[in-house]
Design an enzyme around this catalytic site. Structure first.
Site, PDB file in Angstrom:
ATOM      1  N   ASP A   7       0.874  -1.172   0.000  1.00 38.72           N
ATOM      2  CA  ASP A   7       0.000   0.000   0.000  1.00 38.72           C
ATOM      3  C   ASP A   7       0.912   1.222   0.000  1.00 38.72           C
ATOM      4  O   ASP A   7       2.071   1.158   0.417  1.00 38.72           O
ATOM      5  CB  ASP A   7      -0.900  -0.022   1.243  1.00 38.72           C
ATOM      6  CG  ASP A   7      -1.774   1.203   1.338  1.00 38.72           C
ATOM      7  OD1 ASP A   7      -2.445   1.542   0.342  1.00 38.72           O
ATOM      8  OD2 ASP A   7      -1.769   1.856   2.405  1.00 38.72           O
ATOM      9  N   ASP A   9      -0.202   5.065   0.684  1.00 40.54           N
ATOM     10  CA  ASP A   9      -0.461   6.157   1.612  1.00 40.54           C
ATOM     11  C   ASP A   9      -0.460   5.686   3.054  1.00 40.54           C
ATOM     12  O   ASP A   9      -1.133   4.720   3.411  1.00 40.54           O
ATOM     13  CB  ASP A   9      -1.796   6.826   1.255  1.00 40.54           C
ATOM     14  CG  ASP A   9      -1.761   7.412  -0.141  1.00 40.54           C
ATOM     15  OD1 ASP A   9      -0.795   8.135  -0.441  1.00 40.54           O
ATOM     16  OD2 ASP A   9      -2.673   7.129  -0.932  1.00 40.54           O
TER      17      ASP A   9
END
Length: 220
Positions: A7, A9
């Site tokens: 991932d 952010d």
């Protein structure tokens, strides 16, 4: 051959590029602060709470791209990378990616944030493959819409499995699989891999990780 998923952010980045991109455009006077800042904050809180309507958010986030020429947007994005993003790239996150690359794992950044914002960030991390929400384009310019399935929650699984299938791969093509994430929104994909790893997780993900014996890392 292993599969390493990241991932972006609040996982590889110490911050949220989606949120910060809108804030950057507000600071540059491209977006009206009075109209956009409160909405940007509200959507971010909904994301963290797991209540975000992804299509409502994408309408907010992608429409500004359609109001400006691609060349102008590219210039703003270059400044965004320089003044905002590079400062959010932590050394531990860069070292993690480097270890997986050195092991010759198939490394993919998989993110709900759109590919226009995130493609240079993936390059900065040295990650060849990016699966992101795709802004719709016509004749090289953005329409303000979204193309295909948003790369969000279960949509990450849909997009990843489609990406793998295009290359003649499936989950069984890999000896091992890893996914690093901070967010409760990624629980569906975390449950699919052999090694789910919570990185500076939100409260919901931390509780789930502790209950299931998942690794928990911190890059802060």
């Amino acid at each position: 051959m292993n599969l390493a998923l990241f991932d972006l952010d609040n996982t590889l980045l110490n911050g949220d590029s989606d949120f910060e991109w809108a804030q950057f455009l507000i600071e540059q006077g491209v977006l009206d602060r009075e109209l956009f800042e409160a909405k940007n904050l509200a959507f971010y809180e909904q994301y963290k709470a797991g209540t975000l309507d992804i299509y409502e958010f994408l309408d907010f986030q992608l429409k500004p791209l359609s109001r400006h020429a691609r060349k102008v947007l590219n210039g703003w994005r270059d400044d965004f990378m320089q003044y905002k993003v590079r400062g959010m790239m932590s050394v531990p996150a860069q070292e993690l990616v480097a270890r997986h690359r050195a092991a010759q794992d198939v490394c993919i950044i998989i993110t709900a944030t759109n590919s226009f914002v995130t493609s240079p960030i993936a390059r900065e991390f040295g990650v060849e493959h990016l699966i992101a929400t795709e802004p719709e384009e016509k004749d090289g310019e953005f329409t303000g819409g979204v193309s295909g399935v948003p790369c969000f929650r279960e949509g990450k699984i849909t997009r990843l499995e489609s990406w793998l299938a295009q290359r003649g791969w499936g989950w069984n093509s890999f000896a091992d699989s890893f996914f690093y994430s901070d967010s409760l929104n990624d629980l569906p994909l975390l449950a699919k891999v052999n090694n789910p790893i919570a990185v500076d997780p939100d409260a919901t993900l931390r509780k789930h990780a502790e209950q299931h014996g998942w690794r928990i890392l911190t890059f802060r």
